[in-house]
Design a protein around this motif. Sequence first.
Motif, mmCIF file in Angstrom:
data_model
loop_
_atom_site.group_PDB
_atom_site.id
_atom_site.type_symbol
_atom_site.label_atom_id
_atom_site.label_comp_id
_atom_site.label_asym_id
_atom_site.label_seq_id
_atom_site.Cartn_x
_atom_site.Cartn_y
_atom_site.Cartn_z
ATOM 1 N N GLY A 182 -6.675 0.748 0.183
ATOM 2 C CA GLY A 182 -6.452 -0.638 -0.409
ATOM 3 C C GLY A 182 -5.300 -1.017 -0.265
ATOM 4 O O GLY A 182 -4.320 -1.948 -0.368
ATOM 5 N N MET A 183 -5.094 -1.035 0.850
ATOM 6 C CA MET A 183 -3.678 -1.506 1.836
ATOM 7 C C MET A 183 -4.714 -2.393 2.395
ATOM 8 O O MET A 183 -5.029 -3.035 2.105
ATOM 9 N N THR A 207 -7.431 -6.246 1.504
ATOM 10 C CA THR A 207 -8.097 -5.645 0.808
ATOM 11 C C THR A 207 -9.203 -5.992 -0.106
ATOM 12 O O THR A 207 -10.115 -4.897 -0.469
ATOM 13 N N GLY A 258 0.710 -1.577 0.362
ATOM 14 C CA GLY A 258 0.093 -0.076 0.082
ATOM 15 C C GLY A 258 0.671 1.287 -0.012
ATOM 16 O O GLY A 258 2.140 0.631 0.020
ATOM 17 N N TYR A 306 -5.637 5.317 3.949
ATOM 18 C CA TYR A 306 -5.154 4.167 3.947
ATOM 19 C C TYR A 306 -5.519 2.476 2.995
ATOM 20 O O TYR A 306 -6.422 1.458 3.108
ATOM 21 N N ALA A 354 -9.409 0.734 6.542
ATOM 22 C CA ALA A 354 -8.786 1.121 5.058
ATOM 23 C C ALA A 354 -10.292 1.963 5.147
ATOM 24 O O ALA A 354 -9.596 3.360 4.107
#
Length: 253
Positions: free
Chosen positions: A98-99, A170, A39, A96, A90
């Motif tokens: 898409g981490m 994700t 990410g 954050y 997220a």
Amino acid sequence: MKGQFLTDRGKVRNYNEDAGGVFYNSFRQLLAIIADGMGGHQAGDVASQMAISLIEEKWKKSNELYSAEEAEQWISQAIIEINESIYAHALANSEYEGMGTTVVVTICTEEFITISHIGDSRCYLYSESGFNQMTEDHSLVNELVRSGQISKDDAEQHPRKNVLLRALGTEENAIAETQSVWWKHGDRVLLCSDGLTNKVSDEELASFLTTDSDINEIGKQMVELANERGGEDNISLLIVWHDSTLKEGENPC
């Protein structure tokens, strides 16, 4: 059982998105874990550290696990809960978005080990049957190899080598692969991120694991070799040695 975790930023990256640890519950059962975060804006290290912290907290409160079935149920539920926490974090914090993180985790009892993973961080087992990779990478190139579209040699140089098909945090739901195997005195488990396996071959890893050196020294030598060959990625590894049962009252840490 003894466990040793080592991590190194490598020679190129400005920060380390890998995390890991060796933890014991109150029944002296061991849990080993490595997470390789991903990410932008250092979100990867947030995801990997969340995974480690959450599973450590949960493990230290766990009951004794008597069977492989219990261990598999425990680890599967833990991964579901950790995935939900990272995914929610997220969503609530745009920086954050898409981490995520890979994760490979092993519960080690005196009789068996239970292995679960998502992504391309790996688990190997050295035993009387040899040195064997226990996990299959959840990556694009591994699927191409499995389907016969490219060779293993082609995979090493493939331009999309780092593309993962699964990761923790994700998506709303995470699918891990989990298995249990028997092990005994003298066996060793190696967990590692791709920063190690991209630079050190399975044959070389096996040669390290088969020596009589201290596991901390073995780990340092592996990290040094990966750095000597470029160290473009963070390098993390964890070795668990089934040496003996802890004596009553002995501190495992």
